[in-house]
Design an enzyme around this catalytic site. Structure first.
Site, PDB file in Angstrom:
ATOM      1  N   ASP A 139     -76.066  30.433  12.842  1.00  0.00           N
ATOM      2  CA  ASP A 139     -76.692  29.609  13.878  1.00  0.00           C
ATOM      3  C   ASP A 139     -77.281  30.450  15.004  1.00  0.00           C
ATOM      4  O   ASP A 139     -78.446  30.292  15.374  1.00  0.00           O
ATOM      5  CB  ASP A 139     -75.672  28.620  14.457  1.00  0.00           C
ATOM      6  CG  ASP A 139     -75.181  27.627  13.425  1.00  0.00           C
ATOM      7  OD1 ASP A 139     -76.000  27.178  12.611  1.00  0.00           O
ATOM      8  OD2 ASP A 139     -73.978  27.306  13.434  1.00  0.00           O
ATOM      9  N   ARG A 163     -63.742  27.169  24.350  1.00  0.00           N
ATOM     10  CA  ARG A 163     -65.135  26.958  24.727  1.00  0.00           C
ATOM     11  C   ARG A 163     -65.389  27.020  26.241  1.00  0.00           C
ATOM     12  O   ARG A 163     -66.357  27.655  26.674  1.00  0.00           O
ATOM     13  CB  ARG A 163     -65.647  25.636  24.148  1.00  0.00           C
ATOM     14  CG  ARG A 163     -65.769  25.656  22.627  1.00  0.00           C
ATOM     15  CD  ARG A 163     -66.694  26.778  22.171  1.00  0.00           C
ATOM     16  NE  ARG A 163     -66.929  26.743  20.731  1.00  0.00           N
ATOM     17  CZ  ARG A 163     -66.527  27.675  19.879  1.00  0.00           C
ATOM     18  NH1 ARG A 163     -65.851  28.727  20.328  1.00  0.00           N
ATOM     19  NH2 ARG A 163     -66.796  27.584  18.600  1.00  0.00           N
ATOM     20  N   ASP A 182     -68.738  21.049  20.412  1.00  0.00           N
ATOM     21  CA  ASP A 182     -68.908  22.253  21.218  1.00  0.00           C
ATOM     22  C   ASP A 182     -70.098  22.175  22.168  1.00  0.00           C
ATOM     23  O   ASP A 182     -70.079  22.771  23.248  1.00  0.00           O
ATOM     24  CB  ASP A 182     -69.028  23.480  20.316  1.00  0.00           C
ATOM     25  CG  ASP A 182     -67.696  23.875  19.711  1.00  0.00           C
ATOM     26  OD1 ASP A 182     -66.653  23.441  20.237  1.00  0.00           O
ATOM     27  OD2 ASP A 182     -67.683  24.631  18.723  1.00  0.00           O
ATOM     28  N   SER A 190     -68.370  27.523   7.794  1.00  0.00           N
ATOM     29  CA  SER A 190     -68.523  27.764   9.230  1.00  0.00           C
ATOM     30  C   SER A 190     -67.134  28.081   9.754  1.00  0.00           C
ATOM     31  O   SER A 190     -66.246  27.229   9.736  1.00  0.00           O
ATOM     32  CB  SER A 190     -69.099  26.526   9.927  1.00  0.00           C
ATOM     33  OG  SER A 190     -69.207  26.752  11.316  1.00  0.00           O
TER      34      SER A 190
END
Length: 404
Positions: free
Chosen positions: A13, A92, A121, A170
């Site tokens: 990504d 995060r 996220d 992922s």
């Protein structure tokens, strides 16, 4: 010259985002920021290799200790979401704040991430970033990209991609947990292969047992088997020990903030162990009323933590109550690793709300209270329900009589 700070992992990504931020958004410079929250060294090496191949200026920020402290705050709140320890969710905001700091120091015009428009996220990053004056860019979401499109784009543009299983899965790793999703795992009925796991041994092969003692002070884990360790050291050591016994696997259908159900696989050996031990110590030292009320406080803390709202004013208020209860959560807990499980098998504290003499079957009374004193309590216990049942039966009998 315009510049944008990108949350950069070196995965598919964010690798694709570097090119898109220049080609589609017109930024002259992309500043990559990788934040250390406990990833393996190989990930930093891969991120640097990918950044070098891109000609990307990469900043690596050490936030490992800060993240470990937040993880231990979550232990005091017994924080889990739908049954698993919060890992990615807590990381995060730490990562987002570190990236914001770099962006401001470098004089960037914007901040960017590689999150999709379907996940959590994006919200966790942006709740931090939107408190700043910088623009927020989300190429994957805004351009409605799919993983297949990204893989094809990377191949066509000869972009270096470093991601688990050639980008099929992922994978997100930090000190507290490791998550695996995507690919065939998106099928809820797909049985994941053993090779998706790295931290935990197959529980079916974990035949040995092991006892460990975890020391707590004011609700914080401080020692392992009598040895004082920093939060990060304690987590890393337990990840290896507990993981070797197959402890800390979760395969679940998770409800995301946007309402979607997703298949998630997690590994969290240390988190499982420490949460188990902490709850066992609270059982020993807190009163029933405190524990029952704290359960609601803990649930709200976990919900806000899952949402990435660790800086919410409510968290400060919840922490106030939690801190007061934790003044007595000091002592030690013995945990047994066996067959993929971590079980509390012993606990000790000078603050124990427990009397062995009072609880023992070998004593006739409790201090100056005799067993016969409980007779009155037993007579009153359930009196109101008996009265209600009797009244209902009498009313039904009257109705039957009137019907005749």
């Amino acid at each position: 010259m315009t510049s944008v700070a990108l949350a950069f992992s070196g995965g598919l990504d964010t690798t694709v985002c570097v090119s898109l931020l220049q080609e589609e958004y017109g930024y002259d410079e992309v500043v990559g920021v990788t934040v250390d929250v406990g990833q393996p060294q190989s990930e930093f090496e891969e991120a640097q290799e990918t950044a070098d191949a891109h000609g990307l200026d990469l900043h690596v920020v050490d936030a490992k200790d800060q993240f470990a402290d937040l993880c231990f705050d979550s232990v005091r709140a017994n924080a889990t979401y739908q049954g698993y320890p919060l890992g990615t969710a807590l990381a995060r905001p730490v990562i987002a704040n570190a990236i914001l700091d770099v962006a401001e120091k470098e004089g960037c015009d914007a901040l960017a991430h590689g999150c999709t428009g379907k996940g959590n996220d994006q919200l966790r990053f942006e709740v931090v970033w939107r408190a700043s004056d910088l623009d927020v860019i989300a190429p994957v979401r805004e351009l409605e990209l799919t993983r297949e499109w990204e893989q094809q784009y990377a191949e066509e543009h000869d972009l270096p991609v470093q991601s688990g299983n050639s980008g099929v899965w992922s994978i997100d790793t930090n000190l507290w947990s490791r998550s695996v999703e995507g690919g065939q795992l998106e099928d809820p009925n797909y049985v994941p292969p053993e090779d998706i796991y790295e931290w935990t041994r197959d529980p079916a092969n974990a035949t040995e047992t092991e006892l460990v003692e975890i020391g707590f002070e004011n609700g914080y884990p401080i020692a392992l088997n009598g040895e004082a360790l920093s939060p990060a050291e304690l987590i890393e050591t337990l990840n290896e020990q507990a993981g070797n016994h197959g402890v800390g696997r979760t395969d679940m259908m998770e409800d995301r903030m946007l309402g979607l159900k997703v298949r998630e696989n997690y590994e969290h050996p240390a988190a499982t162990t420490l949460l188990t031990a902490h709850e066992a110590l609270e059982q020993l030292v807190l009163t029933q009323d405190e524990r029952e009320f704290k359960r609601a406080i803990d649930d709200e803390w976990a919900q806000k933590g899952y949402q990435g709202l660790v800086e919410h004013p409510l968290i400060d208020a919840l922490d106030g109550f939690i801190a007061e209860t934790q003044t007595r959560v000091t002592g030690s807990v013995t945990v047994k690793f066996e067959g993929g499980q971590a079980r509390a098998v012993g606990r000790e504290s000078e603050y124990a709300v427990y009397s062995e003499d009072a609880a023992s079957f070998n004593t006739s009374g409790v201090g100056d209270i005799t067993q016969q004193d409980a007779t009155g309590v037993a007579k009153y216990h359930g009196f109101q329900s008996r009265l209600a049942n009797a009244a209902a039966e009498a009313a039904e009998s009257d109705d039957e009589g009137d019907g005749e």
